[in-house]
Design a protein around this motif. Structure first.
Motif, PDB file in Angstrom:
ATOM      1  N   GLN A 119     156.107  28.354  36.679  1.00 36.12           N
ATOM      2  CA  GLN A 119     154.825  28.255  37.338  1.00 36.12           C
ATOM      3  C   GLN A 119     153.909  29.405  37.351  1.00 36.12           C
TER       4      GLN A 119
ATOM      5  N   LYS B 280     153.987  32.225  38.519  1.00 36.53           N
ATOM      6  CA  LYS B 280     153.655  32.915  39.985  1.00 36.53           C
ATOM      7  C   LYS B 280     154.339  34.322  39.889  1.00 36.53           C
TER       8      LYS B 280
ATOM      9  N   LYS C 228     165.188  30.005  40.981  1.00 37.12           N
ATOM     10  CA  LYS C 228     164.257  29.983  40.195  1.00 37.12           C
ATOM     11  C   LYS C 228     164.639  30.439  38.766  1.00 37.12           C
TER      12      LYS C 228
ATOM     13  N   PRO D  74     152.826  19.755  34.063  1.00 35.01           N
ATOM     14  CA  PRO D  74     153.143  21.315  33.662  1.00 35.01           C
ATOM     15  C   PRO D  74     153.552  21.292  32.231  1.00 35.01           C
TER      16      PRO D  74
ATOM     17  N   ASP E  51     157.663  33.736  37.630  1.00 36.65           N
ATOM     18  CA  ASP E  51     158.187  32.582  37.609  1.00 36.65           C
ATOM     19  C   ASP E  51     158.049  31.787  36.202  1.00 36.65           C
TER      20      ASP E  51
END
Length: 144
Positions: free
Chosen positions: A93, A95, A67, A19, A90
């Motif tokens: 991520q 998302k 988060k 990541p 997020d």
């Protein structure tokens, strides 16, 4: 040359497998993610003749479920319309947990017609909101 290509391929694989924002702070991840979204949206809407304006973002560290959430909002000026775009994502991520799209005539920006307004903690848990005020109240509960 083959050695260079192999090293380059290995470096690309490592970059994709790891990541990009791992190990960074919420603030750094949110800033990087926001810049990326602004750049992407500028390209997408630029190809359709639109321009991004009023791009804003707010980070919410240790929000729902600990988060790092990023609240993004901007407007797109396209022909004689303004598209209000908002989403909660997020920062690590990418998302998306909530989205809002509204469209209005440039002459009356405050009277947006809702195109999409939804939210949910899981992909298959989509709930729908009816206006931007409802979106605001849902996002407020998600970022506390």
């Amino acid at each position: 040359m083959t050695k260079f290509v192999s090293v380059l391929a290995l470096a690309c694989f490592a970059a994709l497998a790891t990541p990009a924002l791992a190990g960074t702070s919420c603030s750094a991840a949110a800033e990087a993610s926001a810049k990326n979204y602004e750049h992407e949206q500028g390209i997408i809407w630029g190809k359709m003749g639109g321009t991004i304006r009023d791009f804003k973002h707010t980070e919410h560290e240790k929000a729902w479920d600990s988060k790092c959430l990023l609240d993004v909002s901007f407007k797109i000026a396209h022909q004689d319309e303004i598209v209000t775009t908002r989403f909660l994502v997020d920062a690590f991520q990418r998302k998306i947990y909530a989205t809002y799209y509204g469209v209005a005539k440039k002459s009356n920006e405050d009277q947006a017609r809702v195109l999409t307004c939804n939210y949910g903690f899981a992909y298959n848990e989509a709930s729908y909101c009816t206006d931007e005020a409802e979106y605001d109240s849902v996002v407020a509960t998600m970022v506390k």
